[in-house]
Design an enzyme around this catalytic site. Structure first.
Site, PDB file in Angstrom:
ATOM      1  N   ASP A  48       0.783  -1.258   0.000  1.00 50.82           N
ATOM      2  CA  ASP A  48       0.000   0.000   0.000  1.00 50.82           C
ATOM      3  C   ASP A  48       0.808   1.298   0.000  1.00 50.82           C
ATOM      4  O   ASP A  48       0.340   2.308   0.549  1.00 50.82           O
ATOM      5  CB  ASP A  48      -0.940   0.032   1.210  1.00 50.82           C
ATOM      6  CG  ASP A  48      -2.071  -0.967   1.106  1.00 50.82           C
ATOM      7  OD1 ASP A  48      -2.174  -1.641   0.069  1.00 50.82           O
ATOM      8  OD2 ASP A  48      -2.840  -1.087   2.075  1.00 50.82           O
ATOM      9  N   LYS A 157      -5.240  -5.786  -4.269  1.00 52.64           N
ATOM     10  CA  LYS A 157      -6.025  -6.399  -3.192  1.00 52.64           C
ATOM     11  C   LYS A 157      -7.285  -5.594  -2.937  1.00 52.64           C
ATOM     12  O   LYS A 157      -7.412  -4.449  -3.370  1.00 52.64           O
ATOM     13  CB  LYS A 157      -5.194  -6.535  -1.916  1.00 52.64           C
ATOM     14  CG  LYS A 157      -4.806  -5.238  -1.242  1.00 52.64           C
ATOM     15  CD  LYS A 157      -3.928  -5.534  -0.043  1.00 52.64           C
ATOM     16  CE  LYS A 157      -3.508  -4.270   0.688  1.00 52.64           C
ATOM     17  NZ  LYS A 157      -4.629  -3.604   1.346  1.00 52.64           N
ATOM     18  N   CYS A 190      -3.096  -3.025   7.158  1.00 54.92           N
ATOM     19  CA  CYS A 190      -2.952  -3.926   6.009  1.00 54.92           C
ATOM     20  C   CYS A 190      -1.677  -4.768   6.056  1.00 54.92           C
ATOM     21  O   CYS A 190      -1.682  -5.922   5.639  1.00 54.92           O
ATOM     22  CB  CYS A 190      -3.026  -3.125   4.717  1.00 54.92           C
ATOM     23  SG  CYS A 190      -4.671  -2.449   4.396  1.00 54.92           S
TER      24      CYS A 190
END
Length: 251
Positions: A48, A157, A190
């Site tokens: 991310d 994702k 995450c």
């Protein structure tokens, strides 16, 4: 990069026997002793590091979040990535990349980023971005400062964990990966969710501190590092991993 497994076909014979891969051991100090892992069976998964999370013009910054803490991971990731590539470790960028219609996002994922139910969060428009974290958008792109190579691996994702509804597990298994080095943001969300699932799937998990960051309070970092170290794997300092990779035979 770890050799992708393929069958050998010659003269009408299909050979399912894979040759044994040469090992490439790396030993690194952790919070509890040292760990030795095989670079030939290791992947570097970076989570991310996207504009919506890490850019001053991204989504989080637009709602008042100070993204400087998230950006602190850029330097350590950039120092480690070329060293790991040189050691034969594939670099895998695991990022939010949601559908425009959001039909595969369950209500709880939408709600966590839109608790008031006003149509904000994932998929919503903000500032100059048409849709937060939508695949192909500027917000979902990696920040420009990162050292990204054309032969790195990209996986989108749709949850906190990168293992649900994605090809991450099949990609790692096809590459013959046993050990996963984790970095990125947010450490307590995450990164941790993906590491947690990786551990449950049987992967050897190593969290790279400093190359992992969060905009959450410090106590979230402390709790996450404690839990990883106690239950799910090992925690290494980015500088210690860099040192291990620059020793003779690994650079």
């Amino acid at each position: 990069m770890s050799a992708v497994r393929r069958w050998a076909v010659e003269g009408g014979r299909t050979d399912l026997v894979r040759p044994a891969a040469a090992t490439s051991p790396v030993e690194v100090a952790t919070r509890r002793g040292s760990v030795r892992f095989d670079a030939a069976r290791t992947a570097f998964v970076v989570v991310d590091m996207q504009n919506d999370f890490c850019h001053p013009g991204g989504w989080l910054a637009s709602i008042g979040v100070d993204v400087s803490a998230a950006r602190s991971a850029i330097g350590p990731i950039n120092r480690l990535s070329p060293l790991l590539r040189s050691a034969g470790v594939p670099v895998l960028w695991l990022d939010w990349g949601t559908r425009a219609d959001r039909v595969n996002l369950p209500p709880n994922v939408i709600h966590v980023y839109d608790p008031e139910g006003v149509g904000a969060g994932i998929g919503a428009a903000h500032a100059d971005s048409p849709a937060v974290l939508e695949e192909g958008s500027w917000g979902a792109a990696l920040v420009d400062e990162l050292d990204v190579r054309d032969d790195d691996i990209r996986v989108s994702k749709h949850r906190m964990s990168g293992f649900w509804d994605t090809p991450l597990d099949s990609t790692l298994r096809t590459l013959g990966i046993d050990t996963v080095l984790f970095a990125g943001v947010n450490l307590d969300q995450c990164v941790y969710a993906t590491l947690f699932d990786a551990a449950c799937l049987g992967y050897d998990c190593i969290l790279v501190e400093q190359a992992s960051a969060t905009t959450s309070p410090d106590f979230c970092v402390d709790a996450t590092v404690y839990n990883v170290d106690q239950c799910f794997g090992f925690c290494v300092a980015a500088a210690d991993l860099e040192l291990a990779l620059t020793t003779e035979g690994h650079h």
